[in-house]
Enzyme design. Sequence first.
Site, mmCIF file in Angstrom:
data_model
loop_
_atom_site.group_PDB
_atom_site.id
_atom_site.type_symbol
_atom_site.label_atom_id
_atom_site.label_comp_id
_atom_site.label_asym_id
_atom_site.label_seq_id
_atom_site.Cartn_x
_atom_site.Cartn_y
_atom_site.Cartn_z
ATOM 1 N N ARG A 119 38.507 41.881 18.485
ATOM 2 C CA ARG A 119 39.425 41.436 19.488
ATOM 3 C C ARG A 119 39.066 41.776 20.729
ATOM 4 O O ARG A 119 39.823 42.125 21.675
ATOM 5 C CB ARG A 119 40.706 42.328 19.116
ATOM 6 C CG ARG A 119 41.455 41.853 17.962
ATOM 7 C CD ARG A 119 42.717 42.450 17.626
ATOM 8 N NE ARG A 119 43.092 42.225 16.167
ATOM 9 C CZ ARG A 119 43.125 43.216 15.321
ATOM 10 N NH1 ARG A 119 42.807 44.447 15.713
ATOM 11 N NH2 ARG A 119 43.427 43.193 14.216
ATOM 12 N N LYS A 141 36.661 31.241 31.855
ATOM 13 C CA LYS A 141 36.662 30.399 30.519
ATOM 14 C C LYS A 141 35.742 30.598 29.843
ATOM 15 O O LYS A 141 34.411 30.311 30.088
ATOM 16 C CB LYS A 141 36.533 28.880 31.408
ATOM 17 C CG LYS A 141 37.887 28.574 31.900
ATOM 18 C CD LYS A 141 38.049 26.969 31.929
ATOM 19 C CE LYS A 141 39.516 26.745 32.832
ATOM 20 N NZ LYS A 141 39.357 24.880 33.080
ATOM 21 N N GLU A 183 28.456 20.068 40.531
ATOM 22 C CA GLU A 183 29.514 21.092 40.861
ATOM 23 C C GLU A 183 29.439 21.746 42.360
ATOM 24 O O GLU A 183 30.741 21.972 42.623
ATOM 25 C CB GLU A 183 29.536 22.039 39.861
ATOM 26 C CG GLU A 183 29.398 21.654 38.239
ATOM 27 C CD GLU A 183 30.854 21.376 37.883
ATOM 28 O OE1 GLU A 183 31.746 21.795 38.440
ATOM 29 O OE2 GLU A 183 31.013 21.015 36.685
ATOM 30 N N LYS A 225 35.317 29.000 44.149
ATOM 31 C CA LYS A 225 35.744 29.224 42.707
ATOM 32 C C LYS A 225 36.595 30.173 42.664
ATOM 33 O O LYS A 225 37.763 30.536 42.073
ATOM 34 C CB LYS A 225 34.863 29.031 41.739
ATOM 35 C CG LYS A 225 35.541 29.114 40.159
ATOM 36 C CD LYS A 225 34.720 28.337 39.293
ATOM 37 C CE LYS A 225 35.439 28.420 37.922
ATOM 38 N NZ LYS A 225 34.753 27.838 36.843
ATOM 39 N N GLU A 235 45.296 28.581 35.087
ATOM 40 C CA GLU A 235 45.271 27.140 35.012
ATOM 41 C C GLU A 235 46.453 26.478 34.837
ATOM 42 O O GLU A 235 46.394 25.521 33.926
ATOM 43 C CB GLU A 235 44.190 26.337 34.180
ATOM 44 C CG GLU A 235 43.652 25.124 34.599
ATOM 45 C CD GLU A 235 42.601 24.435 34.016
ATOM 46 O OE1 GLU A 235 42.025 25.107 32.743
ATOM 47 O OE2 GLU A 235 42.456 23.176 34.029
ATOM 48 N N ARG A 239 44.536 25.463 40.168
ATOM 49 C CA ARG A 239 42.956 25.628 39.379
ATOM 50 C C ARG A 239 42.516 24.210 38.942
ATOM 51 O O ARG A 239 41.515 24.015 38.746
ATOM 52 C CB ARG A 239 43.108 26.589 38.510
ATOM 53 C CG ARG A 239 41.635 26.919 37.825
ATOM 54 C CD ARG A 239 41.613 28.398 36.926
ATOM 55 N NE ARG A 239 40.425 28.365 36.193
ATOM 56 C CZ ARG A 239 40.178 29.357 35.471
ATOM 57 N NH1 ARG A 239 40.823 30.512 35.477
ATOM 58 N NH2 ARG A 239 38.975 29.529 34.882
ATOM 59 N N ASN A 243 38.855 20.607 38.162
ATOM 60 C CA ASN A 243 38.506 19.528 37.375
ATOM 61 C C ASN A 243 38.249 18.276 37.892
ATOM 62 O O ASN A 243 37.971 17.069 37.309
ATOM 63 C CB ASN A 243 39.653 19.430 36.279
ATOM 64 C CG ASN A 243 39.798 20.641 35.502
ATOM 65 O OD1 ASN A 243 38.780 21.114 35.169
ATOM 66 N ND2 ASN A 243 40.735 21.197 35.332
ATOM 67 N N HIS A 246 36.090 15.684 36.124
ATOM 68 C CA HIS A 246 36.098 16.398 34.771
ATOM 69 C C HIS A 246 36.743 15.270 33.643
ATOM 70 O O HIS A 246 36.337 15.390 32.552
ATOM 71 C CB HIS A 246 36.423 17.706 34.617
ATOM 72 C CG HIS A 246 35.398 18.813 35.048
ATOM 73 N ND1 HIS A 246 35.095 18.602 36.564
ATOM 74 C CD2 HIS A 246 34.718 19.582 34.727
ATOM 75 C CE1 HIS A 246 33.958 19.565 36.884
ATOM 76 N NE2 HIS A 246 33.723 20.074 35.699
ATOM 77 N N HIS A 250 34.408 14.039 31.085
ATOM 78 C CA HIS A 250 34.724 14.217 29.414
ATOM 79 C C HIS A 250 34.857 13.126 28.709
ATOM 80 O O HIS A 250 34.245 12.850 27.698
ATOM 81 C CB HIS A 250 36.227 14.773 29.316
ATOM 82 C CG HIS A 250 35.928 16.438 29.593
ATOM 83 N ND1 HIS A 250 37.157 17.328 29.409
ATOM 84 C CD2 HIS A 250 35.050 17.032 29.957
ATOM 85 C CE1 HIS A 250 36.742 18.483 29.532
ATOM 86 N NE2 HIS A 250 35.571 18.360 30.190
ATOM 87 N N HIS A 263 26.499 17.775 31.324
ATOM 88 C CA HIS A 263 27.697 17.822 31.859
ATOM 89 C C HIS A 263 27.700 17.303 33.266
ATOM 90 O O HIS A 263 28.733 16.794 33.772
ATOM 91 C CB HIS A 263 28.384 19.204 31.735
ATOM 92 C CG HIS A 263 29.527 19.578 32.238
ATOM 93 N ND1 HIS A 263 30.671 19.256 31.786
ATOM 94 C CD2 HIS A 263 29.879 20.528 33.278
ATOM 95 C CE1 HIS A 263 31.843 19.539 32.403
ATOM 96 N NE2 HIS A 263 31.216 20.183 33.339
#
Lengths: 388, 388
Positions: A119, A141, A183, A225, A235, A239, A243, A246, A250, A263
Amino acid sequence: MTTLQVALSGREYPIFIDDQLDPVQCLIPYVAGKQVMLVSNVTVAPLYLALYHEALVRGGKQVASCILPDGERYKTHESLNTIYDALLSAGFNRDCTIVALGGGVIGDMAGFAAATYQRGVAFIQIPTTLLAQVDSSVGGKTGINHPLGKNMIGAFKQPRAVLASMNHLSTLPPRELSAGLAEVIKYALIRDEAFLVWLETHMESLSGGDSVLLAEAVARSCAHKAAIVAADEEERGERALLNLGHTFGHVIETYMGYGEWLHGEAVAAGTMLAADLSRRLGWISAADQQRIADILKRAGLPVLGPSIPVNEALKLMGHDKKVLAGKLRFILLKGVGQGVIASDIPDELLAETLRAGLSGPGRPEECSSKPFNSAAMNPLTGDTEYGS
Amino acid sequence: MTTLQVALSGREYPIFIDDQLDPVQCLIPYVAGKQVMLVSNVTVAPLYLALYHEALVRGGKQVASCILPDGERYKTHESLNTIYDALLSAGFNRDCTIVALGGGVIGDMAGFAAATYQRGVAFIQIPTTLLAQVDSSVGGKTGINHPLGKNMIGAFKQPRAVLASMNHLSTLPPRELSAGLAEVIKYALIRDEAFLVWLETHMESLSGGDSVLLAEAVARSCAHKAAIVAADEEERGERALLNLGHTFGHVIETYMGYGEWLHGEAVAAGTMLAADLSRRLGWISAADQQRIADILKRAGLPVLGPSIPVNEALKLMGHDKKVLAGKLRFILLKGVGQGVIASDIPDELLAETLRAGLSGPGRPEECSSKPFNSAAMNPLTGDTEYGS
């Protein structure tokens, strides 16, 4: 050495940025407990693992390592389980520390392991790619891919420290450095036109690996960032600007299979689709769109996606996690340096952008300077658009 | 209806406790978004799924369900992945809600899915066992087992609401009700002797299923857990008291294979081991130990663990996640109603307790009233101890 303090979730952590970083100063003080698991991959480990392993042992730590295969296609539950097995086999307890030594894939998986092992245990990142330094260093993330979607399983996990050594970028293939620059350019496009001017001034030196300029690009990118993420850690709003490129990216990555396009390459092509859609909406000019294409091309990046049928692309966007309650959201530009969250995009404009932007060859290396696909040309204006 | 407000992680959520709860009042207002995934198991779903499914549909929600096999042995990555598959196949997005309808195993897995699906979605719990109502309702622990250890993979995830319907306990097998009472007794032992007196007054009615008394036991138990967890959300200190009986209990569960002994049964036997060790340390009297054995037996619980060699037990404790930096920690009693965190326990005392307490038959039903194993009898005192 530049030290950037990032304050998130009520905790603060440093990002150390320099040509070479001393583990005694930048790593060991951030280790929790005595047990340290170094998670790396078969490409990075032979180059840099020993440096950190030895320093940690000299610092009195109990060190084990877990070396995974290299590549996005291994960002799976199986790799994650390899980390869990290594932790349990070594008898690591809740006071251990997991250190990610590698690119974004290693950072995402090691971070998710740190978020979920017993955890939650301590986490430190040593990103060895430009993309990981400017992207996954900040924001927490972490996660893995699922056969039905990218990054579908994950958690938010803040590191205790991030070590960004420019020295590690010297062994990075040029294609990977370019992917990282995608990026960097993104931050300029969504919120800092002055940074774009700086990038336009220095792009050849940056893509050539100048470590002083790269350190500055990393610091400026991480600061951007951090500012965005601090305002919206989970997000739910601003935020989402991160993306840019993105959602479309994707589609490219999923359609081509993870790993065919890097990527950052998919993000670059996706950024051009976002710019194209913004232009069709009248939010940026054709000259702005060309300016964006130029900086991406100078960074060695594709400006067209591979040929993907519009219906396929739309279907793939339906599973994108940025879709809110079934409604497609896009990150677009209202001027260079100003990202916006947009929805209610007319279907026909979206289809035109998809037709225009997803029309290149299958390999990203060939998508930088191809003439614009005539089938996707606007029949009314005859625009040859950004692929010129 | 009793409503207990639990404030954790800066958020507050209600635990509704009543014989029967109205989904329109207690469930629908806590759903985020429109998409709801009901996660249940093959035992509970035929009894109670339709009730909630229909109410949610009437409330305008898009409802899907995921029915897993029943039992601790299915608290695995494979079951978790079944939930992920159901979510992705249904096209569920970040604004969906996962509802756990079942016992602790379903709650742990559905909660972990909610913690990790798209890096976190909304979560509601409808615990259908007494153990889940008094234990997993509060505290946010979620996770799955790993072949090398129980609950080794997990996360903290707070629900938006908990619905504890006493009505659902009417279909619970008596053995499961007893297992829940083990955790209820635990709260009394670690912090509330007056509650123990209340339990001693009402135990036969409680184990007979009296819903008014059970509702009070649930409310008192949850209030105790909430107070402890609020003080120590990430289990770095006081929260460890909740593990009374659990370190020894884990040894039993792991050695016998998950599912042979119910968690609550293993905790009951483990509680007796903790009481035995506390008595050997001079912290409680032999009469106290007998009093604890009596209440457990009246609840239909085992007071001896199965026969496990001491060395095996010690080895199994080495992988317990409550071990801090290689040092065994125990939750013991300094008087009835006062739990303490103890370490530096003399090896010989620990071995004596393990020999005495892990000496019963393999089946928990037989461990409630067996005469004490003579091999484990203290040769100096001739004590027959708690197994009388």
